[in-house]
Design a protein around this motif. Structure first.
Motif, PDB file in Angstrom:
ATOM      1  N   GLN A   1       0.849  -1.194   0.000  1.00 20.76           N
ATOM      2  CA  GLN A   1       0.000   0.000   0.000  1.00 20.76           C
ATOM      3  C   GLN A   1       0.883   1.240   0.000  1.00 20.76           C
ATOM      4  N   VAL A   2       0.554   2.196  -0.862  1.00 26.69           N
ATOM      5  CA  VAL A   2       1.282   3.453  -0.950  1.00 26.69           C
ATOM      6  C   VAL A   2       0.313   4.591  -0.663  1.00 26.69           C
ATOM      7  N   GLY A  26       5.148   3.947   2.284  1.00 20.68           N
ATOM      8  CA  GLY A  26       4.916   2.591   1.810  1.00 20.68           C
ATOM      9  C   GLY A  26       6.182   2.045   1.187  1.00 20.68           C
ATOM     10  N   ILE A  27       6.034   0.935   0.486  1.00 21.68           N
ATOM     11  CA  ILE A  27       7.184   0.350  -0.206  1.00 21.68           C
ATOM     12  C   ILE A  27       7.289   1.030  -1.567  1.00 21.68           C
ATOM     13  N   ILE A  28       8.284   1.890  -1.701  1.00 23.40           N
ATOM     14  CA  ILE A  28       8.398   2.730  -2.896  1.00 23.40           C
ATOM     15  C   ILE A  28       9.722   2.455  -3.580  1.00 23.40           C
ATOM     16  N   VAL A  29       9.645   2.081  -4.839  1.00 24.47           N
ATOM     17  CA  VAL A  29      10.848   1.863  -5.632  1.00 24.47           C
ATOM     18  C   VAL A  29      11.206   3.129  -6.400  1.00 24.47           C
ATOM     19  N   ALA A  30      10.201   3.762  -6.970  1.00 28.05           N
ATOM     20  CA  ALA A  30      10.433   4.993  -7.723  1.00 28.05           C
ATOM     21  C   ALA A  30       9.119   5.753  -7.843  1.00 28.05           C
ATOM     22  N   ILE A  31       9.241   7.068  -7.988  1.00 23.52           N
ATOM     23  CA  ILE A  31       8.083   7.932  -8.188  1.00 23.52           C
ATOM     24  C   ILE A  31       8.300   8.737  -9.449  1.00 23.52           C
ATOM     25  N   ASP A  32       7.326   8.706 -10.330  1.00 25.70           N
ATOM     26  CA  ASP A  32       7.405   9.487 -11.568  1.00 25.70           C
ATOM     27  C   ASP A  32       7.141  10.944 -11.223  1.00 25.70           C
ATOM     28  N   SER A  33       6.408  11.643 -12.021  1.00 26.14           N
ATOM     29  CA  SER A  33       6.113  13.039 -11.729  1.00 26.14           C
ATOM     30  C   SER A  33       5.185  13.142 -10.518  1.00 26.14           C
ATOM     31  N   SER A  97       0.368  11.525  -7.904  1.00 29.01           N
ATOM     32  CA  SER A  97       1.394  10.981  -8.774  1.00 29.01           C
ATOM     33  C   SER A  97       0.745   9.946  -9.698  1.00 29.01           C
ATOM     34  N   PRO A  98       0.991  10.055 -10.986  1.00 27.00           N
ATOM     35  CA  PRO A  98       0.380   9.106 -11.911  1.00 27.00           C
ATOM     36  C   PRO A  98       1.040   7.743 -11.884  1.00 27.00           C
ATOM     37  N   ARG A  99       2.227   7.677 -11.284  1.00 29.21           N
ATOM     38  CA  ARG A  99       2.969   6.415 -11.348  1.00 29.21           C
ATOM     39  C   ARG A  99       3.953   6.332 -10.195  1.00 29.21           C
ATOM     40  N   ILE A 100       3.627   5.474  -9.249  1.00 26.66           N
ATOM     41  CA  ILE A 100       4.550   5.146  -8.164  1.00 26.66           C
ATOM     42  C   ILE A 100       4.826   3.654  -8.262  1.00 26.66           C
ATOM     43  N   VAL A 101       6.083   3.319  -8.421  1.00 26.76           N
ATOM     44  CA  VAL A 101       6.476   1.920  -8.576  1.00 26.76           C
ATOM     45  C   VAL A 101       6.665   1.294  -7.205  1.00 26.76           C
ATOM     46  N   THR A 102       5.936   0.212  -6.978  1.00 28.24           N
ATOM     47  CA  THR A 102       5.988  -0.462  -5.679  1.00 28.24           C
ATOM     48  C   THR A 102       5.755  -1.945  -5.850  1.00 28.24           C
ATOM     49  N   GLY A 103       6.579  -2.773  -5.229  1.00 26.41           N
ATOM     50  CA  GLY A 103       6.349  -4.205  -5.199  1.00 26.41           C
ATOM     51  C   GLY A 103       6.070  -4.860  -6.537  1.00 26.41           C
ATOM     52  N   GLY A 104       6.792  -4.452  -7.579  1.00 32.81           N
ATOM     53  CA  GLY A 104       6.625  -5.083  -8.881  1.00 32.81           C
ATOM     54  C   GLY A 104       5.465  -4.558  -9.701  1.00 32.81           C
ATOM     55  N   ARG A 105       4.809  -3.521  -9.267  1.00 29.48           N
ATOM     56  CA  ARG A 105       3.727  -2.921 -10.032  1.00 29.48           C
ATOM     57  C   ARG A 105       3.765  -1.414  -9.829  1.00 29.48           C
ATOM     58  N   TRP A 106       2.942  -0.688 -10.596  1.00 32.50           N
ATOM     59  CA  TRP A 106       2.878   0.748 -10.378  1.00 32.50           C
ATOM     60  C   TRP A 106       1.439   1.156 -10.087  1.00 32.50           C
TER      61      TRP A 106
END
Length: 120
Positions: A1-2, A26-33, A97-106
């Motif tokens: 959950q993000v 949350g578990i965040i790998v990357a955040i787009d804009s 944010s339109p795209r937050i990468v977390t746990g293998g999905r966005w």
């Protein structure tokens, strides 16, 4: 959950300043804009400002020269410095944010909002 959690809203007089923050958790790998939107009572939600992952910025014409968006990637946080506030800036301000990468999905994520009221 993000989650995106906004803070920093409040009551300010015309001409005053506020600084909004939006922290992603949350578990965040990357955040787009990351963007700020606002919605006044009886009006549609409108774009305020955005910042890309590399720091490129965009602003609505109504806030250019008065608002500044910035981000701290290490803290997964975006800021909105608002100067020269006007009564018409009164609204709920929402982080997105339109795209937050977390746990293998966005995920596309919206915050719950923080209220900004500009009044004398």
């Amino acid at each position: 959950q993000v989650h995106l959690v906004e803070s920093g809203g409040g009551l300010v007089q015309p001409g005053g300043s506020l600084r909004l923050s939006c922290a992603a958790s949350g578990i965040i790998v990357a955040i787009d804009s990351m963007s700020w939107y606002r919605q006044a009572p009886g009006k549609e939600r409108e774009f305020v400002a955005s910042i890309s992952s590399r720091g490129s910025t965009n602003y609505a014409d109504s806030v250019k020269g008065r608002f500044t968006v910035s981000r701290d990637n290490a803290k997964n946080t975006v800021y909105l410095q608002m100067n020269g506030l006007k009564v018409e800036d009164t609204a709920g301000y929402y982080c997105h944010s339109p795209r937050i990468v977390t746990g293998g999905r966005w995920l596309e994520v919206w915050g719950q909002g923080t209220q900004v009221t500009v009044s004398s």
